[in-house]
Write a protein that holds these residues in place. Structure first.
Motif, PDB file in Angstrom:
ATOM      1  N   ILE A  50       0.817  -1.214   0.000  1.00  0.00           N
ATOM      2  CA  ILE A  50       0.000   0.000   0.000  1.00  0.00           C
ATOM      3  C   ILE A  50       0.848   1.260   0.000  1.00  0.00           C
ATOM      4  O   ILE A  50       0.479   2.278  -0.571  1.00  0.00           O
ATOM      5  N   GLU A  78       1.951   1.881  -3.516  1.00  0.00           N
ATOM      6  CA  GLU A  78       0.872   2.292  -4.404  1.00  0.00           C
ATOM      7  C   GLU A  78       0.338   3.672  -4.063  1.00  0.00           C
ATOM      8  O   GLU A  78      -0.238   4.339  -4.903  1.00  0.00           O
ATOM      9  N   ASN A  79       0.495   4.121  -2.829  1.00  0.00           N
ATOM     10  CA  ASN A  79      -0.021   5.409  -2.375  1.00  0.00           C
ATOM     11  C   ASN A  79       1.128   6.323  -1.946  1.00  0.00           C
ATOM     12  O   ASN A  79       1.325   6.575  -0.754  1.00  0.00           O
ATOM     13  N   SER A 119      -7.055   8.191   0.237  1.00  0.00           N
ATOM     14  CA  SER A 119      -5.620   7.861   0.145  1.00  0.00           C
ATOM     15  C   SER A 119      -4.966   7.714   1.509  1.00  0.00           C
ATOM     16  O   SER A 119      -3.733   7.632   1.602  1.00  0.00           O
ATOM     17  N   PRO A 144      -0.501   7.867 -10.017  1.00  0.00           N
ATOM     18  CA  PRO A 144      -0.873   6.450 -10.013  1.00  0.00           C
ATOM     19  C   PRO A 144      -2.338   6.306 -10.427  1.00  0.00           C
ATOM     20  O   PRO A 144      -3.153   7.193 -10.163  1.00  0.00           O
ATOM     21  N   LYS A 145      -2.678   5.215 -11.065  1.00  0.00           N
ATOM     22  CA  LYS A 145      -4.046   5.002 -11.514  1.00  0.00           C
ATOM     23  C   LYS A 145      -5.037   5.087 -10.354  1.00  0.00           C
ATOM     24  O   LYS A 145      -6.175   5.544 -10.520  1.00  0.00           O
ATOM     25  N   SER A 146      -4.613   4.642  -9.186  1.00  0.00           N
ATOM     26  CA  SER A 146      -5.511   4.693  -8.029  1.00  0.00           C
ATOM     27  C   SER A 146      -5.839   6.139  -7.658  1.00  0.00           C
ATOM     28  O   SER A 146      -6.972   6.451  -7.274  1.00  0.00           O
ATOM     29  N   TYR A 147      -4.878   7.035  -7.776  1.00  0.00           N
ATOM     30  CA  TYR A 147      -5.120   8.447  -7.463  1.00  0.00           C
ATOM     31  C   TYR A 147      -5.990   9.106  -8.536  1.00  0.00           C
ATOM     32  O   TYR A 147      -6.826   9.966  -8.234  1.00  0.00           O
ATOM     33  N   GLN A 148      -5.796   8.710  -9.782  1.00  0.00           N
ATOM     34  CA  GLN A 148      -6.673   9.219 -10.838  1.00  0.00           C
ATOM     35  C   GLN A 148      -8.117   8.813 -10.561  1.00  0.00           C
ATOM     36  O   GLN A 148      -9.049   9.610 -10.719  1.00  0.00           O
ATOM     37  N   ARG A 149      -8.304   7.569 -10.139  1.00  0.00           N
ATOM     38  CA  ARG A 149      -9.648   7.092  -9.821  1.00  0.00           C
ATOM     39  C   ARG A 149     -10.220   7.854  -8.626  1.00  0.00           C
ATOM     40  O   ARG A 149     -11.413   8.194  -8.612  1.00  0.00           O
ATOM     41  N   MET A 150      -9.412   8.133  -7.637  1.00  0.00           N
ATOM     42  CA  MET A 150      -9.880   8.916  -6.487  1.00  0.00           C
ATOM     43  C   MET A 150     -10.383  10.287  -6.930  1.00  0.00           C
ATOM     44  O   MET A 150     -11.423  10.761  -6.466  1.00  0.00           O
TER      45      MET A 150
END
Length: 372
Positions: A32, A35-36, A69, A265-271
């Motif tokens: 994690i 990724e974050n 996040s 990161p793709k996860s932040y774009q999704r957020m």
């Protein structure tokens, strides 16, 4: 040694080896944390804090991303004027001065009239059509194809619903009454009004009251009852017209520096996408919940509600078509997006007039009769 004993000893040795490795090898970083990563951004708004529904959308995005996040993606929001003036928000994002902004695309039609289609154009989409066009009608892709030339990426992050037609110092009954009027009005509506004799002025929201009070302008449009009451326009211009035929469902956007957004990161774009979608829904809900009460208060304070006459609406519609014909003839980007909105709007009103309009009209009659 029999077969069973061999496997028992091998398994025991394996466990011991694994334990030894775990004791001597350095601990791997949790997935994690990789990724974050810790990221800090700045967001400038085109709105002041006293227009709280507009500004709250920006702070909601900030809070949503921080929570999702676990505090690793931090965005600091700034009101209009704290980093750059409200009408320069997109420029600051494009240049990388800040990573993102909360603004309206039509503030930047001086660069290209196509920007107006990102917010609202005269006699354009209503609020539900706007959200549908962006979400499933290909609108977001079309707007971002255009914005990429400015190093920008956008996501819908608010909608006010149909706005009021604004505050006037005198009654406006005919087209001739508009001649020579100085009016604060944004986007392509200014060009349409200019055809009817108005001198359009583009002034940031925080400066409108002073301009109206000093007589620098004779009229102003802003949003609707909730914001208009907070800004005190009724004190300096009592005639309150409706509807804003130039803003049937204006979108407010989050603008991102394209390079910075793509590097996330793709996860932040999704957020960010989820946070903007939430802010978009909540802004419209807040206006729907607060405008009626504010309208009652404005009338109690002396506001005189007036619909635009059929003559003015028809003349404005005709002038708008002339403006669109001129722009589409020389601007391919505008034409591409405008044609998409037109096709979407035609189908939208084909459906809206069947169930929604019939139901709402009946219920409005009950409201007027006092039977609700």
């Amino acid at each position: 040694m029999d077969r069973r004993q061999f496997f028992r000893q091998a398994a025991t040795a394996g466990v011991g080896a694994a334990a030894a490795t775990a004791l001597t090898a350095p601990l791997a970083a949790p997935a994690i944390a990789q990724e974050n990563p810790k990221i800090t951004w700045r967001m400038t708004s085109s709105f002041t804090k006293n227009t709280d529904i507009l500004f709250t959308a920006a702070t909601e995005i900030v809070e949503s991303v921080k929570e999702a996040s676990d505090g690793n993606f931090t965005i600091h929001p700034f009101a209009a004027g704290e980093v750059v003036p409200g009408l320069q928000a997109a420029d600051a994002v494009s240049a990388g001065t800040v990573e993102m902004a909360h603004t309206c695309a039509y503030y930047y039609i001086g660069k290209d009239p196509t920007f107006a289609l990102g917010t609202a154009v005269p006699f354009g989409l209503n609020a539900r059509q706007t959200n549908a066009w962006f979400s499933v009608g290909g609108g977001n892709e079309l707007i971002n194809e255009f914005l990429s030339g400015y190093n920008l990426y956008s996501l819908p992050a608010g909608n006010t619903g149909a706005q009021m037609g604004g505050w006037f110092r005198k009654e406006i009954n005919t087209v001739s009454d508009l001649n020579g009027l100085k009016m604060r009005i944004a986007g392509l509506a200014g060009q349409v009004m200019q055809k009817l004799g108005v001198t359009p002025q583009q002034i940031a929201g925080g400066d409108v009251y002073a301009a109206l009070e000093k007589g620098t302008i004779d009229a102003t449009e802003f949003v609707g009852p909730y914001d208009d009451q907070k800004l005190g326009f009724v004190k300096v211009a009592k005639y309150y017209y409706y509807p804003a035929w130039w803003e049937g469902g204006p979108a407010v956007h989050a603008f991102f520096n394209l390079e910075k957004f793509n590097a996330l990161p793709k996860s932040y774009q999704r957020m960010l996408k989820d946070a903007c979608a939430n802010a978009n829904q909540n802004m419209l809900a807040r206006y729907d919940a607060n405008n009626a009460k504010a309208l009652k208060q404005l009338v109690a304070e002396g506001a005189v509600l007036k619909p635009f006459s059929q003559e003015i609406l028809d003349a404005s519609y005709k002038a708008a078509q002339e403006v669109y014909a001129d722009i589409t003839a020389r601007n391919a980007a505008f034409k591409k997006i405008y044609d998409s909105q037109q096709a979407f709007k035609k189908d939208g009103y084909l459906w809206n007039q069947i169930a929604e309009y019939t139901y709402d009209t009946y219920m409005m009659v009950q409201q007027r009769k006092g039977t609700l």
